[in-house]
Design an enzyme around this catalytic site. Structure first.
Site, PDB file in Angstrom:
ATOM      1  N   TYR A 298       0.677  -1.413   0.159  1.00 55.40           N
ATOM      2  CA  TYR A 298      -0.806  -0.309  -0.003  1.00 55.40           C
ATOM      3  C   TYR A 298       0.307   1.118  -0.041  1.00 55.40           C
ATOM      4  O   TYR A 298       1.981   1.024  -0.104  1.00 55.40           O
ATOM      5  CB  TYR A 298      -0.954   0.128   1.249  1.00 55.40           C
TER       6      TYR A 298
ATOM      7  N   ARG B 123      -7.187   2.486   2.923  1.00 54.23           N
ATOM      8  CA  ARG B 123      -7.616   0.912   3.145  1.00 54.23           C
ATOM      9  C   ARG B 123      -7.169  -0.196   3.168  1.00 54.23           C
ATOM     10  O   ARG B 123      -7.584  -0.845   2.778  1.00 54.23           O
ATOM     11  CB  ARG B 123      -7.760   0.974   0.775  1.00 54.23           C
TER      12      ARG B 123
ATOM     13  N   TRP C 266     -11.931  14.179  -2.093  1.00 59.61           N
ATOM     14  CA  TRP C 266     -10.708  13.148  -3.706  1.00 59.61           C
ATOM     15  C   TRP C 266     -11.099  13.945  -4.804  1.00 59.61           C
ATOM     16  O   TRP C 266     -10.080  14.026  -6.068  1.00 59.61           O
ATOM     17  CB  TRP C 266     -10.197  11.531  -3.128  1.00 59.61           C
TER      18      TRP C 266
END
Lengths: 208, 215
Positions: free
Chosen positions: B17, B23, B116
């Protein structure tokens, strides 16, 4: 052992309920296919765990969220993969398909501006969708050459979600899978699957 | 690692990640709760264009299990939960956990949408207001109610132990509390749940030592 009583609550549409209905059909499990008109929804909504549909009722317990419902039926009927890893492979396809379905809902239902709607739809069909179909084709091929299913050696909730996606996108573009031979063959494999084949012939015909 | 019963081999876990909670954090919390070692790979943004090409859907997070790559954050967290016994005991319990996770995921996605993806500043503020005045209270009300139906609500979200639903819930809580520290005032059972998860053995230590990132 007594078979549980299943009820699927949704609008009169395939939509987010159909992946679960397909799994019940594949397993030959009887269920009450409750379809309410839009005007009736305010009556049902307060009874649902998160005020949303679809909902699967199992002997009185209500499960919402389309993927959770489908996965439950898949598990109960032996179509959720044999190992944790197989389940994860099925789950990741379902999540990828759900992302695409959400992108479609986003421009179709939630974009009020007509110009932006058309732009988003164009981007979806020209860029996003082909990219993801490419990923799915590759993942299918990685599973023993791609002439079976997405995970393990049987149909799972990944297939029922994929068929539902296909039914939506192919309406817009019948050639949408031309570049993806294994996915094309998979669609036929799902459509002719025992139980699913009969359901497709007899289910209510709706636009969505 | 986890023993494969027959061959006594420990599985190797690598989580890919960015350097964020985002997430990947639900999975990290579950690894921590189980004391299960894994490689916590944090990709630099300059590496990303090439890195993503190796990943199943060109996205992160990805969990690599003995070389097999699983993507999609919810699928990953469920897998870790299953391996570590935090997924719910019966099929029905697992379904309840799954539905709560999906509900949390929906809310996170909605938040992500204005944070976002909405470029227009006016619309962004509009969406943020709608999120905090409508979406979130509706969602938290459902969750307080659902928590209370689980033996009065003084335990975890589903069944008798921590599940991936609780891991996701903590991640959402961490996020919304930054904007509104009082957000849980109307929801005492949820507020207590957040503390219960924060002090869970393994998670407590991880929260103290994990990289501190804005999101």
């Amino acid at each position: 052992e007594k078979m549980p009583a299943y009820k699927v609550y949704y609008f009169n549409a395939r939509g987010r309920a159909e992946p679960t209905r397909l799994l019940l059909a594949a397993a030959g499990v009887p269920f009450e296919d409750v379809r309410f008109e839009v005007e009736k929804w305010p009556e049902y909504k307060p009874k649902m765990p998160m005020g949303q549909a679809p909902v699967l009722e199992v002997d009185g317990t209500m499960i919402c969220q389309s993927a959770a419902m489908a996965r439950f039926v898949a598990r109960e009927t032996g179509r959720a993969g044999k190992t944790n890893l197989e389940l994860a492979k099925a789950d990741m396809i379902v999540d990828g398909v759900a992302d695409l379905m959400n992108a479609m809902a986003n421009y179709h239902y939630y974009e009020p501006d007509e110009a932006r709607k058309a732009e988003k739809k164009k981007t979806f069909f020209e860029t996003t969708l082909p990219q993801f179909l490419g990923h799915f084709e590759k993942l299918l091929v990685a599973n023993n050459g791609g002439d079976g299913f997405f995970a393990g050696d049987g149909l799972t909730h990944a297939e029922t979600f994929f068929l539902c996606l296909y039914e939506s996108i192919s309406k817009e573009n019948p050639n949408v899978l031309n570049a993806f031979p294994k996915l094309t063959a998979l669609v036929e494999r799902i459509r002719t699957y025992p139980g699913i084949k009969e359901w497709l012939a007899k289910r209510p015909q709706t636009e969505f | 690692g986890v023993h494969c019963g027959a061959c006594r081999k420990m599985s190797v876990y690598e989580l890919h990640y960015f350097n964020n909670r985002g997430r990947a954090e639900p999975a990290r919390l579950l690894f921590a709760a189980a004391g299960l070692p894994y490689r916590d790979i944090r990709i630099q943004s300059e590496q990303w264009p090439e890195y993503k090409l190796k990943l199943p859907m060109h996205q992160v997070p990805v969990l690599e299990v003995d070389g097999t790559m699983i993507c999609q954050s919810v699928a990953i967290a469920r897998y870790v939960a299953k391996v570590t016994g935090h997924a719910g005991k019966t099929d029905l319990e697992q379904a309840k956990v799954d539905m709560l996770v999906d509900g949390i995921d929906d809310v996170m996605t909605k938040k992500g949408d204005y944070v976002w993806h909405e470029k227009d500043e006016t619309r962004k503020m509009e969406k943020k207001t709608a999120f905090y005045e409508t979406t979130l209270p509706q969602f938290l009300s459902h969750f307080e109610k659902l928590l209370r139906t689980n033996n009065g609500g003084d335990g975890f979200l589903v069944g008798e132990g921590l599940t991936h639903a609780d891991a996701w819930f903590l991640c959402l809580a961490d996020d919304i509390l930054l904007d509104f520290p009082d957000i849980f005032s109307p929801y005492p059972k949820l507020a207590a749940l957040v503390e219960r998860i924060r002090t869970y053995p393994g998670i407590k230590e991880w929260l103290a030592k994990r990289p501190q990132t804005p999101f």
